[in-house]
Write a protein that holds these residues in place. Structure first.
Motif, PDB file in Angstrom:
ATOM      1  N   MET A 135       0.828  -1.201   0.000  1.00  0.00           N
ATOM      2  CA  MET A 135       0.000   0.000   0.000  1.00  0.00           C
ATOM      3  C   MET A 135       0.873   1.267   0.000  1.00  0.00           C
ATOM      4  O   MET A 135       0.492   2.293  -0.557  1.00  0.00           O
ATOM      5  CB  MET A 135      -0.926   0.000   1.212  1.00  0.00           C
ATOM      6  N   ASN A 136       2.036   1.179   0.623  1.00  0.00           N
ATOM      7  CA  ASN A 136       2.948   2.306   0.655  1.00  0.00           C
ATOM      8  C   ASN A 136       4.018   2.200  -0.432  1.00  0.00           C
ATOM      9  O   ASN A 136       5.065   2.828  -0.323  1.00  0.00           O
ATOM     10  CB  ASN A 136       3.623   2.411   2.029  1.00  0.00           C
ATOM     11  N   LEU A 137       3.721   1.370  -1.440  1.00  0.00           N
ATOM     12  CA  LEU A 137       4.676   1.195  -2.532  1.00  0.00           C
ATOM     13  C   LEU A 137       4.175   1.873  -3.802  1.00  0.00           C
ATOM     14  O   LEU A 137       2.983   2.049  -4.000  1.00  0.00           O
ATOM     15  CB  LEU A 137       4.902  -0.296  -2.804  1.00  0.00           C
ATOM     16  N   LYS A 138       5.104   2.237  -4.642  1.00  0.00           N
ATOM     17  CA  LYS A 138       4.771   2.861  -5.917  1.00  0.00           C
ATOM     18  C   LYS A 138       5.769   2.351  -6.962  1.00  0.00           C
ATOM     19  O   LYS A 138       6.950   2.172  -6.675  1.00  0.00           O
ATOM     20  CB  LYS A 138       4.845   4.386  -5.800  1.00  0.00           C
ATOM     21  N   LYS A 139       5.290   2.153  -8.171  1.00  0.00           N
ATOM     22  CA  LYS A 139       6.159   1.676  -9.247  1.00  0.00           C
ATOM     23  C   LYS A 139       6.779   2.865  -9.976  1.00  0.00           C
ATOM     24  O   LYS A 139       6.082   3.779 -10.420  1.00  0.00           O
ATOM     25  CB  LYS A 139       5.355   0.829 -10.232  1.00  0.00           C
ATOM     26  N   CYS A 140       8.095   2.831 -10.087  1.00  0.00           N
ATOM     27  CA  CYS A 140       8.809   3.893 -10.794  1.00  0.00           C
ATOM     28  C   CYS A 140       8.619   3.719 -12.294  1.00  0.00           C
ATOM     29  O   CYS A 140       8.837   2.628 -12.837  1.00  0.00           O
ATOM     30  CB  CYS A 140      10.301   3.847 -10.441  1.00  0.00           C
ATOM     31  N   ALA A 141       8.205   4.782 -12.964  1.00  0.00           N
ATOM     32  CA  ALA A 141       7.951   4.732 -14.403  1.00  0.00           C
ATOM     33  C   ALA A 141       9.236   4.613 -15.214  1.00  0.00           C
ATOM     34  O   ALA A 141       9.194   4.300 -16.400  1.00  0.00           O
ATOM     35  CB  ALA A 141       7.181   5.976 -14.832  1.00  0.00           C
ATOM     36  N   CYS A 154      12.572   2.977 -13.896  1.00  0.00           N
ATOM     37  CA  CYS A 154      13.270   1.708 -13.666  1.00  0.00           C
ATOM     38  C   CYS A 154      12.326   0.518 -13.516  1.00  0.00           C
ATOM     39  O   CYS A 154      12.747  -0.638 -13.585  1.00  0.00           O
ATOM     40  CB  CYS A 154      14.184   1.800 -12.449  1.00  0.00           C
ATOM     41  N   GLY A 155      11.011   0.795 -13.302  1.00  0.00           N
ATOM     42  CA  GLY A 155      10.033  -0.274 -13.207  1.00  0.00           C
ATOM     43  C   GLY A 155       9.978  -0.967 -11.860  1.00  0.00           C
ATOM     44  O   GLY A 155       9.212  -1.921 -11.675  1.00  0.00           O
ATOM     45  N   GLN A 156      10.782  -0.496 -10.910  1.00  0.00           N
ATOM     46  CA  GLN A 156      10.812  -1.137  -9.595  1.00  0.00           C
ATOM     47  C   GLN A 156       9.753  -0.546  -8.669  1.00  0.00           C
ATOM     48  O   GLN A 156       9.421   0.636  -8.769  1.00  0.00           O
ATOM     49  CB  GLN A 156      12.186  -0.963  -8.956  1.00  0.00           C
ATOM     50  N   TYR A 157       9.220  -1.399  -7.784  1.00  0.00           N
ATOM     51  CA  TYR A 157       8.285  -0.934  -6.770  1.00  0.00           C
ATOM     52  C   TYR A 157       9.102  -0.467  -5.564  1.00  0.00           C
ATOM     53  O   TYR A 157       9.903  -1.211  -5.018  1.00  0.00           O
ATOM     54  CB  TYR A 157       7.320  -2.042  -6.352  1.00  0.00           C
ATOM     55  N   LYS A 158       8.904   0.788  -5.186  1.00  0.00           N
ATOM     56  CA  LYS A 158       9.658   1.356  -4.072  1.00  0.00           C
ATOM     57  C   LYS A 158       8.718   2.040  -3.095  1.00  0.00           C
ATOM     58  O   LYS A 158       7.585   2.378  -3.434  1.00  0.00           O
ATOM     59  CB  LYS A 158      10.702   2.349  -4.591  1.00  0.00           C
ATOM     60  N   HIS A 159       9.224   2.263  -1.882  1.00  0.00           N
ATOM     61  CA  HIS A 159       8.425   2.933  -0.866  1.00  0.00           C
ATOM     62  C   HIS A 159       8.151   4.371  -1.315  1.00  0.00           C
ATOM     63  O   HIS A 159       8.975   4.999  -1.997  1.00  0.00           O
ATOM     64  CB  HIS A 159       9.171   2.941   0.474  1.00  0.00           C
ATOM     65  N   ILE A 160       7.010   4.899  -0.944  1.00  0.00           N
ATOM     66  CA  ILE A 160       6.611   6.237  -1.399  1.00  0.00           C
ATOM     67  C   ILE A 160       7.592   7.322  -0.930  1.00  0.00           C
ATOM     68  O   ILE A 160       7.668   8.397  -1.529  1.00  0.00           O
ATOM     69  CB  ILE A 160       5.181   6.587  -0.920  1.00  0.00           C
ATOM     70  N   SER A 161       8.364   7.017   0.117  1.00  0.00           N
ATOM     71  CA  SER A 161       9.358   7.990   0.587  1.00  0.00           C
ATOM     72  C   SER A 161      10.516   8.126  -0.401  1.00  0.00           C
ATOM     73  O   SER A 161      11.316   9.056  -0.305  1.00  0.00           O
ATOM     74  CB  SER A 161       9.903   7.581   1.962  1.00  0.00           C
TER      75      SER A 161
END
Length: 204
Positions: free
Chosen positions: A1-7, A9-16
């Protein structure tokens, strides 16, 4: 839920790991901070990027960022911490002090126009007159060569950065004084040194 996919590199990272961006629905930038930094680094190497960086630096300079703004406060605060001396200045106090003090060197009395005339002469000097050539060391580093305005100097180097212990000084006097001369000595030395340099310039 606190993750977001970087447009990027395509990796899911923390919103921070994402900068804020109000234009996006989630309020976060599409690229993660790491990808953003890499993109900015690559862009700043392009001709357009270099021009924009130069414009941004000029804007900071003209706004007083490094003379009496946040940049100056940060530099002096870090310097004070390293030297173990007090730092009692804030941005508003320093800005008011700068604007209410004339643009002449406290020690030698020259104005900015004269200072820059001497500065450019020395930076571009190619002769072998030691009386002139020795001052090149004051501009030997890239950031020193860019000093075209007066600097802030502590009159009594045993005292920290406080409003009653700072003056505007040309880079020549600031460099010469260092920790070697007191206020009275520097006023005599500064005037003599600048007078000699101006004579050399006139003769040359």
């Amino acid at each position: 839920m606190n993750l977001k996919k970087c447009a990027k590199c395509g990796q899911y990272k923390h919103i921070s790991d994402f900068h804020k961006n109000k234009r996006n629905k989630d309020g976060l930038h599409s690229y993660c901070k790491q990808c953003n930094a890499q993109k900015a680094k690559s862009y700043n190497k392009t001709e357009k990027g270099l021009q924009n960086v130069k414009k941004a630096q000029m804007k900071q300079y003209e706004s007083g960022y490094f003379k009496f703004g946040k940049g100056a406060i940060s530099n002096m605060s870090n310097s004070a911490q390293k030297r173990g001396i007090t730092f009692n200045l804030d941005e508003k106090t320093l800005a008011n002090w700068w604007k209410n003090n004339g643009d002449t060197c406290y020690y030698c009395g020259i104005n900015k126009i004269t200072y820059n005339k001497i500065r450019e002469y020395i930076i571009n000097y190619t002769g072998n007159d030691w009386e002139i050539y020795r001052f090149k060391k004051f501009f030997s580093k890239g950031n020193q060569a860019q000093i075209s305005d007066f600097t802030i100097d502590r009159v009594d180097n045993s005292v920290g950065y406080q409003i009653d212990n700072i003056v505007k000084s040309c880079w020549f006097c600031n460099s010469l004084k260092s920790d070697f001369f007191n206020e009275k000595e520097m006023k005599t030395i500064g005037k003599l040194v600048i007078s000699n340099i101006l004579t050399k310039i006139k003769e040359g």
